[in-house]
Design an enzyme around this catalytic site. Structure first.
Site, mmCIF file in Angstrom:
data_model
loop_
_atom_site.group_PDB
_atom_site.id
_atom_site.type_symbol
_atom_site.label_atom_id
_atom_site.label_comp_id
_atom_site.label_asym_id
_atom_site.label_seq_id
_atom_site.Cartn_x
_atom_site.Cartn_y
_atom_site.Cartn_z
ATOM 1 N N GLU A 6 -8.315 13.937 -24.971
ATOM 2 C CA GLU A 6 -8.078 14.747 -26.178
ATOM 3 C C GLU A 6 -6.923 14.177 -27.003
ATOM 4 O OE1 GLU A 6 -7.902 18.357 -23.627
ATOM 5 O OE2 GLU A 6 -9.072 19.257 -25.241
ATOM 6 N N GLU A 54 -12.727 18.586 -17.051
ATOM 7 C CA GLU A 54 -12.219 19.958 -16.845
ATOM 8 C C GLU A 54 -13.192 20.825 -16.064
ATOM 9 O OE1 GLU A 54 -12.048 18.271 -19.673
ATOM 10 O OE2 GLU A 54 -10.056 18.529 -20.567
ATOM 11 N N GLY A 91 -6.919 16.202 -21.048
ATOM 12 C CA GLY A 91 -5.962 16.212 -22.158
ATOM 13 C C GLY A 91 -5.602 14.813 -22.633
HETATM 14 N N1 COA Z 1 -2.158 16.599 -13.161
HETATM 15 C C1 COA Z 1 -1.218 16.534 -12.202
HETATM 16 N N2 COA Z 1 -1.086 15.476 -11.375
HETATM 17 C C2 COA Z 1 -1.950 14.467 -11.524
HETATM 18 C C3 COA Z 1 -2.958 14.469 -12.491
HETATM 19 C C4 COA Z 1 -3.045 15.607 -13.331
HETATM 20 N N3 COA Z 1 -3.952 15.703 -14.310
HETATM 21 N N4 COA Z 1 -3.674 13.321 -12.385
HETATM 22 C C5 COA Z 1 -3.111 12.618 -11.386
HETATM 23 N N5 COA Z 1 -2.071 13.303 -10.849
HETATM 24 C C6 COA Z 1 -1.197 12.908 -9.736
HETATM 25 C C7 COA Z 1 -1.876 13.038 -8.390
HETATM 26 O O1 COA Z 1 -1.811 14.358 -7.937
HETATM 27 C C8 COA Z 1 -1.045 12.077 -7.558
HETATM 28 O O2 COA Z 1 0.170 12.707 -7.258
HETATM 29 P P1 COA Z 1 0.846 12.531 -5.768
HETATM 30 O O3 COA Z 1 1.078 11.032 -5.636
HETATM 31 O O4 COA Z 1 2.096 13.325 -5.835
HETATM 32 O O5 COA Z 1 -0.170 13.036 -4.791
HETATM 33 C C9 COA Z 1 -0.736 10.961 -8.547
HETATM 34 O O6 COA Z 1 -0.897 11.514 -9.850
HETATM 35 C C10 COA Z 1 -1.655 9.779 -8.419
HETATM 36 O O7 COA Z 1 -2.994 10.242 -8.569
HETATM 37 P P2 COA Z 1 -4.160 9.892 -7.504
HETATM 38 O O8 COA Z 1 -5.225 10.936 -7.656
HETATM 39 O O9 COA Z 1 -3.588 9.719 -6.140
HETATM 40 O O10 COA Z 1 -4.648 8.476 -8.053
HETATM 41 P P3 COA Z 1 -6.098 7.808 -7.948
HETATM 42 O O11 COA Z 1 -5.943 6.410 -8.419
HETATM 43 O O12 COA Z 1 -6.680 8.066 -6.585
HETATM 44 O O13 COA Z 1 -7.020 8.641 -8.998
HETATM 45 C C11 COA Z 1 -7.503 9.714 -11.123
HETATM 46 C C12 COA Z 1 -6.748 8.584 -10.379
HETATM 47 C C13 COA Z 1 -7.025 9.717 -12.551
HETATM 48 C C14 COA Z 1 -9.025 9.465 -11.060
HETATM 49 C C15 COA Z 1 -7.193 11.079 -10.423
HETATM 50 O O14 COA Z 1 -5.780 11.206 -10.325
HETATM 51 C C16 COA Z 1 -7.724 12.282 -11.154
HETATM 52 O O15 COA Z 1 -8.904 12.584 -11.068
HETATM 53 N N6 COA Z 1 -6.832 13.044 -11.862
HETATM 54 C C17 COA Z 1 -7.161 14.294 -12.464
HETATM 55 C C18 COA Z 1 -8.007 14.115 -13.704
HETATM 56 C C19 COA Z 1 -8.357 15.459 -14.322
HETATM 57 O O16 COA Z 1 -9.046 16.270 -13.732
HETATM 58 N N7 COA Z 1 -7.854 15.666 -15.538
HETATM 59 C C20 COA Z 1 -8.144 16.851 -16.268
HETATM 60 C C21 COA Z 1 -7.062 17.836 -16.127
HETATM 61 S S1 COA Z 1 -7.440 19.278 -17.089
#
Ligand code: COA
Length: 259
Positions: free
Chosen positions: A114, A134, A111
């Site tokens: 997007e 996604e 998102g």
């Molecule tokens: N929704 C909810 N929470 C999210 C999030 C999301 N899309 N993206 C990150 N967070 C949260 C994590 O759960 C974590 O929370 P916590 O500290 O309570 O455990 C916090 O943000 C930090 O993220 P973290 O994953 O620990 O950081 P990182 O530096 O290791 O990785 C990313 C960063 C962006 C690569 C990874 O967070 C990620 O892959 N996020 C999801 C991306 C995704 O799939 N987006 C599409 C959603 S439809």
């Protein structure tokens, strides 16, 4: 005033900062509603001439919709989530008569990608990363991502990004046309402001019509050429067009009033 975003009018540009840095600025229900309300202000406040959307902190622009809100949803709830987001935020950004730029300061995923793509164009910092992951969750984009990504980068690259969930860095995003400029993190907001300050010197009604014409083209409206002619004609009925042409002939700078 808001819990999940910050807003500040800087020289006529409303800077909207999504402010959940500990959650990578993920878009939960509150962010969507508050973004919707900030966008209402961009539409209606005559002191606001443009907007920048960016993310708080150094790591993320927006790392996607908030995944923690997904597990309770079924087919209807999922569709309703996407529909509401599009109406309140994504389509509202795209159709805004005032320019809205994304200043992408880090991860721009799902998102978040997007959201950046719904903006009229994008500037990115060198550490920005774009992706539509996604598919890793058994999902597809729901805020217009399959459509806007295809329009911006072409069918082949869009299908690859959507099906592999691979991220692209800022330099590749620039070469793909996903972003217009890549700058250092410190230069990101100044660059976005500088572009908007230049646009502020132009005739607002012409700007509004340019956005509408380009949106009709990219949305595949079959009458987009004819609509351009109509809007071209409408410009001749504005005070600003007379001022612009007169100023050119008198070798002076025009003073546009948005009339
Ligand atoms: N929704 C909810 N929470 C999210 C999030 C999301 N899309 N993206 C990150 N967070 C949260 C994590 O759960 C974590 O929370 P916590 O500290 O309570 O455990 C916090 O943000 C930090 O993220 P973290 O994953 O620990 O950081 P990182 O530096 O290791 O990785 C990313 C960063 C962006 C690569 C990874 O967070 C990620 O892959 N996020 C999801 C991306 C995704 O799939 N987006 C599409 C959603 S439809």
């Amino acid at each position: 005033m808001y819990n999940t975003i910050l807003t500040k009018n800087e020289n006529g540009t409303l800077v909207i900062t999504i402010n959940r840095p500990d959650k990578m600025n993920a878009l939960n229900k509150d962010v969507i509603e508050e973004l919707g309300s900030a966008l209402e202000k961009v539409y209606s406040d005559s002191e606001i001439k443009s907007a920048i959307i960016t993310g708080a902190g150094e790591k993320a622009f927006v790392a996607g919709a908030d995944i923690s809100e997904f597990l309770s949803l079924g087919a209807e709830g999922g569709a309703a989530l996407a529909q509401k987001g599009r109406e309140l935020v994504f389509d509202k950004i795209e159709n805004c008569p005032k320019p809205i730029i994304a200043a992408v300061n880090g991860f721009s995923l799902g998102g978040g990608c997007e959201l950046a793509m719904a903006c009229h164009f994008r500037v990115a910092s060198e550490n920005a990363k774009f992706g539509q992951p996604e598919v890793n969750l058994g999902l597809i984009p729901g805020y217009g991502g399959t459509q806007r990504l295809t329009r911006l980068v072409g069918r082949g690259k869009a299908l690859e990004m959507l099906m592999t969930a691979d991220m692209v860095g800022a330099a590749e995003a620039l070469s793909l046309g996903l972003v217009n400029h890549v700058v250092s993190p410190e230069e990101l907001l100044p660059k976005a402001h500088a572009i908007l300050q230049k646009i502020h010197t132009k005739a607002p009604i012409a700007i509004e019509k340019i956005i509408a014409c380009v949106n009709e083209s990219s949305n595949g409206d079959h009458h987009s050429f004819d609509k351009e002619i109509i809007r071209f004609g409408e410009c001749f009925a504005t005070e600003d067009m007379k001022e612009g042409a007169a100023a050119f002939l008198e070798k002076r700078k025009p003073v546009f009033k948005g009339k």
